[in-house]
Design a protein around this motif. Sequence first.
Motif, PDB file in Angstrom:
ATOM      1  N   UNK A 160      66.771  67.006 133.708  1.00 59.30           N
ATOM      2  CA  UNK A 160      65.754  66.096 133.176  1.00 59.30           C
ATOM      3  C   UNK A 160      65.506  66.360 131.697  1.00 59.30           C
ATOM      4  N   UNK A 161      65.048  65.308 131.004  1.00 59.83           N
ATOM      5  CA  UNK A 161      64.637  65.395 129.606  1.00 59.83           C
ATOM      6  C   UNK A 161      63.141  65.117 129.541  1.00 59.83           C
ATOM      7  N   UNK A 162      62.400  65.979 128.849  1.00 66.42           N
ATOM      8  CA  UNK A 162      60.957  65.804 128.711  1.00 66.42           C
ATOM      9  C   UNK A 162      60.601  65.966 127.239  1.00 66.42           C
ATOM     10  N   UNK A 163      60.131  64.876 126.569  1.00 70.57           N
ATOM     11  CA  UNK A 163      59.757  65.010 125.163  1.00 70.57           C
ATOM     12  C   UNK A 163      58.552  65.937 125.019  1.00 70.57           C
ATOM     13  N   UNK A 164      58.564  66.735 123.985  1.00 67.30           N
ATOM     14  CA  UNK A 164      57.435  67.614 123.693  1.00 67.30           C
ATOM     15  C   UNK A 164      56.461  66.809 122.830  1.00 67.30           C
ATOM     16  N   UNK A 165      55.271  66.558 123.365  1.00 66.08           N
ATOM     17  CA  UNK A 165      54.290  65.665 122.727  1.00 66.08           C
ATOM     18  C   UNK A 165      53.858  66.124 121.331  1.00 66.08           C
ATOM     19  N   UNK A 166      53.954  67.414 121.050  1.00 59.49           N
ATOM     20  CA  UNK A 166      53.551  67.918 119.739  1.00 59.49           C
ATOM     21  C   UNK A 166      54.709  67.927 118.742  1.00 59.49           C
ATOM     22  N   UNK A 167      55.889  67.449 119.162  1.00 61.08           N
ATOM     23  CA  UNK A 167      57.076  67.458 118.295  1.00 61.08           C
ATOM     24  C   UNK A 167      57.835  66.140 118.466  1.00 61.08           C
ATOM     25  N   UNK A 168      57.161  65.041 118.161  1.00 55.58           N
ATOM     26  CA  UNK A 168      57.752  63.715 118.306  1.00 55.58           C
ATOM     27  C   UNK A 168      58.616  63.376 117.094  1.00 55.58           C
ATOM     28  N   UNK A 169      59.489  62.362 117.184  1.00 58.03           N
ATOM     29  CA  UNK A 169      60.391  62.021 116.074  1.00 58.03           C
ATOM     30  C   UNK A 169      59.669  61.262 114.956  1.00 58.03           C
ATOM     31  N   UNK A 170      59.252  61.991 113.942  1.00 59.44           N
ATOM     32  CA  UNK A 170      58.598  61.379 112.792  1.00 59.44           C
ATOM     33  C   UNK A 170      59.342  61.785 111.523  1.00 59.44           C
TER      34      UNK A 170
END
Length: 130
Positions: A13-23
């Motif tokens: 599974x892939x889980x995005x880390x909410x404090x390290x989003x693509x900005x």
Amino acid sequence: YGSGCAGTNGVVTLVPIETALPVLGGTMQVDVTNLPLTAPITFMAMGIGPPLDPGIDLGPLGAPSCALHVTPLAIDRVPASAGAATWSLGIPMVSAMLGRSIYHQAITLDPGANALGVTSSIAGNARIGR
């Protein structure tokens, strides 16, 4: 999007880390879980083109129910431990990248999973923001 295929520790599974989003100017991070417990690495395929739907079927190669859902422009090697890894990708401060997508999918060596010895996760779409 797409679907992952089961390996010796379940479906990767892939889980995005909410404090390290693509900005712009930041670092995007994604946790990769359910890797084989003994896997020292996993691979993250990345592309910017549209997702492959339904994907390239890896069944004829010996990995039934597995598919490649991204057109990889690059593949990162990501260290893993105890069935998990964290993939990080620096996003340059280039305004032309705003709103673009980075498609990504984990591909993992898993000799006990199937004849090809690989499993794949679902694919993710990270849209670059501010």
